[in-house]
Design a protein around this motif. Structure first.
Motif, PDB file in Angstrom:
ATOM      1  N   GLU A 298       1.714  16.947 -65.974  1.00 52.99           N
ATOM      2  CA  GLU A 298       2.963  16.545 -66.638  1.00 52.99           C
ATOM      3  C   GLU A 298       3.475  17.650 -67.556  1.00 52.99           C
ATOM      4  O   GLU A 298       4.681  17.868 -67.672  1.00 52.99           O
ATOM      5  CB  GLU A 298       2.720  15.264 -67.428  1.00 52.99           C
ATOM      6  N   TYR A 299       2.544  18.338 -68.207  1.00 51.56           N
ATOM      7  CA  TYR A 299       2.932  19.393 -69.143  1.00 51.56           C
ATOM      8  C   TYR A 299       3.038  20.751 -68.456  1.00 51.56           C
ATOM      9  O   TYR A 299       3.637  21.677 -68.994  1.00 51.56           O
ATOM     10  CB  TYR A 299       1.912  19.475 -70.280  1.00 51.56           C
ATOM     11  N   LEU A 300       2.445  20.875 -67.271  1.00 52.18           N
ATOM     12  CA  LEU A 300       2.497  22.129 -66.529  1.00 52.18           C
ATOM     13  C   LEU A 300       3.772  22.258 -65.699  1.00 52.18           C
ATOM     14  O   LEU A 300       4.128  23.344 -65.259  1.00 52.18           O
ATOM     15  CB  LEU A 300       1.295  22.242 -65.578  1.00 52.18           C
ATOM     16  N   GLY A 301       4.438  21.126 -65.485  1.00 55.85           N
ATOM     17  CA  GLY A 301       5.617  21.141 -64.618  1.00 55.85           C
ATOM     18  C   GLY A 301       5.254  21.028 -63.153  1.00 55.85           C
ATOM     19  O   GLY A 301       6.082  21.293 -62.278  1.00 55.85           O
ATOM     20  N   GLY A 302       4.033  20.640 -62.848  1.00 59.75           N
ATOM     21  CA  GLY A 302       3.601  20.491 -61.463  1.00 59.75           C
ATOM     22  C   GLY A 302       2.114  20.710 -61.347  1.00 59.75           C
ATOM     23  O   GLY A 302       1.470  21.225 -62.264  1.00 59.75           O
ATOM     24  N   PRO A 303       1.513  20.319 -60.231  1.00 62.12           N
ATOM     25  CA  PRO A 303       0.061  20.424 -60.066  1.00 62.12           C
ATOM     26  C   PRO A 303      -0.388  21.856 -59.773  1.00 62.12           C
ATOM     27  O   PRO A 303       0.412  22.723 -59.434  1.00 62.12           O
ATOM     28  CB  PRO A 303      -0.216  19.514 -58.865  1.00 62.12           C
ATOM     29  N   CYS A 304      -1.690  22.061 -59.896  1.00 65.52           N
ATOM     30  CA  CYS A 304      -2.300  23.319 -59.470  1.00 65.52           C
ATOM     31  C   CYS A 304      -2.340  23.321 -57.944  1.00 65.52           C
ATOM     32  O   CYS A 304      -2.952  22.444 -57.341  1.00 65.52           O
ATOM     33  CB  CYS A 304      -3.712  23.445 -60.037  1.00 65.52           C
ATOM     34  N   GLN A 305      -1.685  24.281 -57.325  1.00 65.61           N
ATOM     35  CA  GLN A 305      -1.503  24.241 -55.878  1.00 65.61           C
ATOM     36  C   GLN A 305      -2.227  25.362 -55.131  1.00 65.61           C
ATOM     37  O   GLN A 305      -2.155  25.432 -53.911  1.00 65.61           O
ATOM     38  CB  GLN A 305      -0.008  24.306 -55.551  1.00 65.61           C
ATOM     39  N   ILE A 306      -2.913  26.235 -55.833  1.00 61.08           N
ATOM     40  CA  ILE A 306      -3.601  27.327 -55.149  1.00 61.08           C
ATOM     41  C   ILE A 306      -4.891  26.788 -54.528  1.00 61.08           C
ATOM     42  O   ILE A 306      -5.798  26.343 -55.236  1.00 61.08           O
ATOM     43  CB  ILE A 306      -3.916  28.471 -56.117  1.00 61.08           C
ATOM     44  N   GLY A 307      -4.981  26.818 -53.206  1.00 62.76           N
ATOM     45  CA  GLY A 307      -6.145  26.302 -52.505  1.00 62.76           C
ATOM     46  C   GLY A 307      -7.314  27.263 -52.540  1.00 62.76           C
ATOM     47  O   GLY A 307      -7.202  28.419 -52.966  1.00 62.76           O
ATOM     48  N   VAL A 308      -8.447  26.783 -52.068  1.00 63.62           N
ATOM     49  CA  VAL A 308      -9.681  27.568 -52.106  1.00 63.62           C
ATOM     50  C   VAL A 308      -9.551  28.853 -51.304  1.00 63.62           C
ATOM     51  O   VAL A 308      -9.926  29.943 -51.769  1.00 63.62           O
ATOM     52  CB  VAL A 308     -10.863  26.720 -51.593  1.00 63.62           C
ATOM     53  N   ASP A 309      -9.019  28.759 -50.098  1.00 65.52           N
ATOM     54  CA  ASP A 309      -8.917  29.938 -49.246  1.00 65.52           C
ATOM     55  C   ASP A 309      -8.063  31.024 -49.898  1.00 65.52           C
ATOM     56  O   ASP A 309      -8.452  32.192 -49.955  1.00 65.52           O
ATOM     57  CB  ASP A 309      -8.328  29.545 -47.892  1.00 65.52           C
ATOM     58  N   GLU A 310      -6.906  30.647 -50.426  1.00 66.04           N
ATOM     59  CA  GLU A 310      -6.025  31.620 -51.077  1.00 66.04           C
ATOM     60  C   GLU A 310      -6.670  32.182 -52.340  1.00 66.04           C
ATOM     61  O   GLU A 310      -6.560  33.384 -52.626  1.00 66.04           O
ATOM     62  CB  GLU A 310      -4.685  30.953 -51.420  1.00 66.04           C
ATOM     63  N   ALA A 311      -7.352  31.326 -53.109  1.00 68.21           N
ATOM     64  CA  ALA A 311      -7.999  31.786 -54.341  1.00 68.21           C
ATOM     65  C   ALA A 311      -9.090  32.813 -54.045  1.00 68.21           C
ATOM     66  O   ALA A 311      -9.230  33.813 -54.758  1.00 68.21           O
ATOM     67  CB  ALA A 311      -8.587  30.593 -55.098  1.00 68.21           C
ATOM     68  N   ILE A 312      -9.856  32.574 -52.984  1.00 68.95           N
ATOM     69  CA  ILE A 312     -10.924  33.516 -52.611  1.00 68.95           C
ATOM     70  C   ILE A 312     -10.324  34.842 -52.174  1.00 68.95           C
ATOM     71  O   ILE A 312     -10.781  35.917 -52.591  1.00 68.95           O
ATOM     72  CB  ILE A 312     -11.801  32.917 -51.503  1.00 68.95           C
TER      73      ILE A 312
END
Length: 483
Positions: A298-312
């Protein structure tokens, strides 16, 4: 700004006087703290409290922050660091596993920080803890994390206690454990927790959440679970890492009898993550680590959307290559060459050696190959680990200096055998043994600059060389005419 004991950085008053607010970041020499500081600099005057100024000096943002050198367990240091601070980040975590007394020390340090924050008029505390199940008996490490969060929530300063599982970023200890286990072992035996669900978060998202916590409304005083979109088992996480980095699928065999203590020793042996650090990491993974809510969105303006594959893939894009196997091969080869050179000229059955007058306290012949084999193994393994750590931290000059010191030590090591057995020059062998002892002590000192444990591992080598020096000197004294 320069390192100061008097705090020159100014902060915005509650009345809203011109100027930026001041934020304090503890643990800035760690991975998350080091990433958070630049995210704060645009909007805040940033101050850091650190016991390790060398770690801060290597940061690109060093000249943009006010550095307070001190210990978070000392009231006077905490008081100086919190002076005129608006937001304080507490990123200090004891990584001593379940050793005696660590929970008490963490409790005392957090309580002191909360009390001094109240006294200083801090407007917001932000803490990063760990995701955990709500209805299980927690590991000591996670239990302590939960307790620290409760200490801050119970203070009069509004607190945001963020809770995360595995943070996927180059430099994160949990990511390093994942990376090196998966990349170095095509097949492995693991504890049964390898099938527990885990919900990792990309380092970028974790920093975004921490940054947002500084601007939460003053009435918010609670925990927030932060996590990425993917829920998977640790086994699946390792397989995802293998696939994302172009490796074959790993053969993973879980064993229920592999305890967290044994697993941490195994992790410490296989990866650059020290066993003492691996212990709390493994202790956290024995529990499911899945978010129960996503209210911070709510305070971020949206959820964390970076998936595991992209993060790695992002984490590995700029990651330094794994030089551990190469360093181990080179150090092992150098030690084997030294041992072979010494063995080639050593003949304890020669008539010359048997005629020497030797002291009664000289160990039996069988003790020497056992001692030297063990010590050579320690030299190779510890030196390789030390060099790998230096290279990962970008300390190339120190790595070069250590290689030079190691090479000189091994030359002295082999040279003693040549002088004593090969040439029978006892006085020169005694003098050379003194140099070897000094060189061995210097190696231990250098190795301790990355981890104190490595100094301890090489100390027996220096002690054995000192013993060999005393033995050589006594044999020389007894056989002056023969030398």
């Amino acid at each position: 700004m320069s390192t100061t004991d008097s705090l020159a950085a100014q902060s915005t008053s509650p009345a809203g006087l011109p100027g930026k607010r001041t934020v304090l970041v503890t643990g800035a020499s760690g991975y998350i703290g080091g990433q958070l500081v630049p995210a704060l600099l645009e909007d805040f005057t940033v101050r850091v409290l650190t016991r390790s100024p060398d770690g801060v000096e290597r940061q690109a943002w060093r000249d943009e922050v006010d550095v307070v050198v001190g210990d978070a367990s000392r009231p006077e240091d905490v008081r100086r660091a919190l002076d005129r601070v608006d937001v304080a980040y507490y990123l200090i975590h004891s990584m001593e596993g379940d050793t005696t007394g660590f929970e008490e020390r963490d409790r005392a340090t957090a309580t002191l920080f909360a009390e001094e924050a109240e006294r200083a008029g801090v407007q917001r505390l932000v803490y990063l803890g760990g995701l955990h199940p709500r209805d299980e008996r927690l590991s000591p490490h996670l239990r302590s994390r939960v307790e620290i969060g409760r200490i801050f929530l119970d203070s009069s300063v509004p607190a945001a206690c963020l809770q995360a599982a595995v943070i996927l970023g180059d430099g994160s200890a949990s990511f390093e454990m994942l990376r090196y286990l998966t990349s170095r072992l095509p097949a492995m035996v693991t504890p049964s927790w390898v099938d527990n669900p885990v919900q990792p978060i990309a380092a970028e998202d974790a920093i975004r959440c921490l940054r947002a916590a500084a601007d939460l409304p003053s009435g918010v005083n609670r925990t927030f679970d932060i996590a990425g979109p993917d829920v998977l088992s640790y086994r699946q996480l390792m397989q995802t890492f293998a696939e994302a980095t172009g490796r074959r699928r790993r053969l993973i065999v879980p064993l229920p009898v592999l305890t967290p203590g044994l697993a941490s020793l195994w992790v410490g042996l296989i990866t650059p993550v020290d066993a003492a650090l691996a212990r709390p990491l493994v202790g956290s993974l024995i529990h499911p680590a899945v978010a129960h809510e996503s209210d911070l969105d709510e305070y971020l303006g949206g959820p964390c959307q970076i998936g595991v594959d992209e993060a790695i893939r992002t984490a590995m894009r700029d990651a330094r290559p794994d030089t551990g196997p190469r360093n181990l091969a080179l150090c092992t080869a150098a030690v084997i060459a030294t041992a072979a050179a010494g063995t080639a000229v050593t003949d304890p059955q020669s008539q010359w050696y048997r005629r020497l007058d030797k002291p009664e306290w000289q160990p039996p012949k069988a003790a020497f190959p056992i001692a030297w084999t063990s010590l050579y193994a320690l030299i190779a393994g510890t030196s390789a680990a030390h060099l790998t750590t230096l290279e990962r931290q970008g300390r190339t000059e120190e790595a070069t200096a250590y290689r030079t010191a190691l090479g000189a030590n091994l030359v002295l090591n082999a040279g003693w055998s040549a002088l004593f057995f090969g040439l029978g020059r006892l006085p020169l062998a005694s003098a050379e043994a003194i140099l070897l002892t000094a060189s061995s002590a210097d190696l231990a000192r250098r190795a301790g600059s990355t981890r104190p444990r490595r100094r301890r591992l090489l100390s027996p080598y220096a002690a054995w060389c000192a013993f060999a020096t005393a033995l050589t000197a006594d044999i020389t004294r007894r056989n002056r005419r023969k030398s």
